[in-house]
Scaffold this motif. Structure first.
Motif, PDB file in Angstrom:
ATOM      1  N   ASP A   1       4.700   3.142  -0.994  1.00 54.04           N
ATOM      2  CA  ASP A   1       5.577   3.101  -2.164  1.00 54.04           C
ATOM      3  C   ASP A   1       6.870   2.341  -1.879  1.00 54.04           C
TER       4      ASP A   1
ATOM      5  N   ARG B   1       0.828  -1.215   0.000  1.00 55.18           N
ATOM      6  CA  ARG B   1       0.000   0.000   0.000  1.00 55.18           C
ATOM      7  C   ARG B   1       0.858   1.260   0.000  1.00 55.18           C
TER       8      ARG B   1
ATOM      9  N   THR C   1      -6.010   1.459 -13.954  1.00 53.35           N
ATOM     10  CA  THR C   1      -5.594   2.293 -12.828  1.00 53.35           C
ATOM     11  C   THR C   1      -4.089   2.546 -12.783  1.00 53.35           C
TER      12      THR C   1
ATOM     13  N   THR D   1      -2.433   6.047 -12.508  1.00 53.89           N
ATOM     14  CA  THR D   1      -2.564   6.771 -11.233  1.00 53.89           C
ATOM     15  C   THR D   1      -1.558   6.272 -10.198  1.00 53.89           C
ATOM     16  N   THR D   2      -0.700   5.324 -10.569  1.00 52.17           N
ATOM     17  CA  THR D   2       0.302   4.784  -9.651  1.00 52.17           C
ATOM     18  C   THR D   2       1.692   5.083 -10.190  1.00 52.17           C
ATOM     19  N   ARG D   3       2.699   4.714  -9.426  1.00 51.69           N
ATOM     20  CA  ARG D   3       4.081   4.881  -9.883  1.00 51.69           C
ATOM     21  C   ARG D   3       4.610   3.604 -10.531  1.00 51.69           C
ATOM     22  N   TYR D   4       3.764   2.609 -10.692  1.00 53.40           N
ATOM     23  CA  TYR D   4       4.188   1.353 -11.312  1.00 53.40           C
ATOM     24  C   TYR D   4       4.488   1.552 -12.790  1.00 53.40           C
TER      25      TYR D   4
END
Length: 146
Positions: free
Chosen positions: A64, A62, A115, A118-121
């Motif tokens: 980073d 959850r 999604t 919207t993440t740093r992945y």
């Protein structure tokens, strides 16, 4: 996308399938596959840290923290990739119920792909297991990941 969101979407799909008259086994397989695919996060966490604490694992993913690994490695998620989808697609030729599992996992991956911006992945970790393994093999400490 976090597992709680996958569960919510799985319930929505299950209700829709139920209302459309799909057999219960089909609903359970599809929704089960779309949720249980995330077990590869547990496999990765245990292999990486030799720790079975689910609370710590949940906190790790959850935050980073998994994106700032000191070893500078991308997480290896064995079910979140196209190679697994290809294998399941081949298996579904011989085992028709696997088609339902394939659709459930595809549903999960589509939600993840939607999604991901919207993440740093990086998208690659949810596309190709082989590419992630090669990236990790060639990556050096301190080298920017993406």
């Amino acid at each position: 996308m976090m597992p709680d969101k996958h569960i919510i979407w799985g319930v929505i799909i299950a209700l829709g399938m139920f209302l459309l008259g799909f057999p219960l086994i089909t609903i359970l397989l599809l929704v089960g596959a779309s949720i249980l695919i995330d077990v590869d996060h547990l496999f990765y966490y245990v292999a990486r840290f030799k720790n079975y604490n689910l609370v710590k694992m949940n906190k790790y993913f959850r935050s980073d923290a998994h994106l700032e690994d000191p070893a500078n490695l991308l997480p290896i998620l064995i079910f979140h990739n196209l190679e697994t989808m290809l294998l399941l697609g081949v298996l579904s030729i011989f085992f028709p119920l696997m088609t339902t599992v394939w659709i459930g996992i595809l549903f999960h991956l589509i939600l993840d792909w939607i999604t991901m911006p919207t993440t740093r992945y990086p998208l690659i970790i949810k596309l190709s297991l082989i590419e992630v393994i090669l990236e990790n093999k060639n990556r050096k400490r301190g080298e920017p990941r993406w």
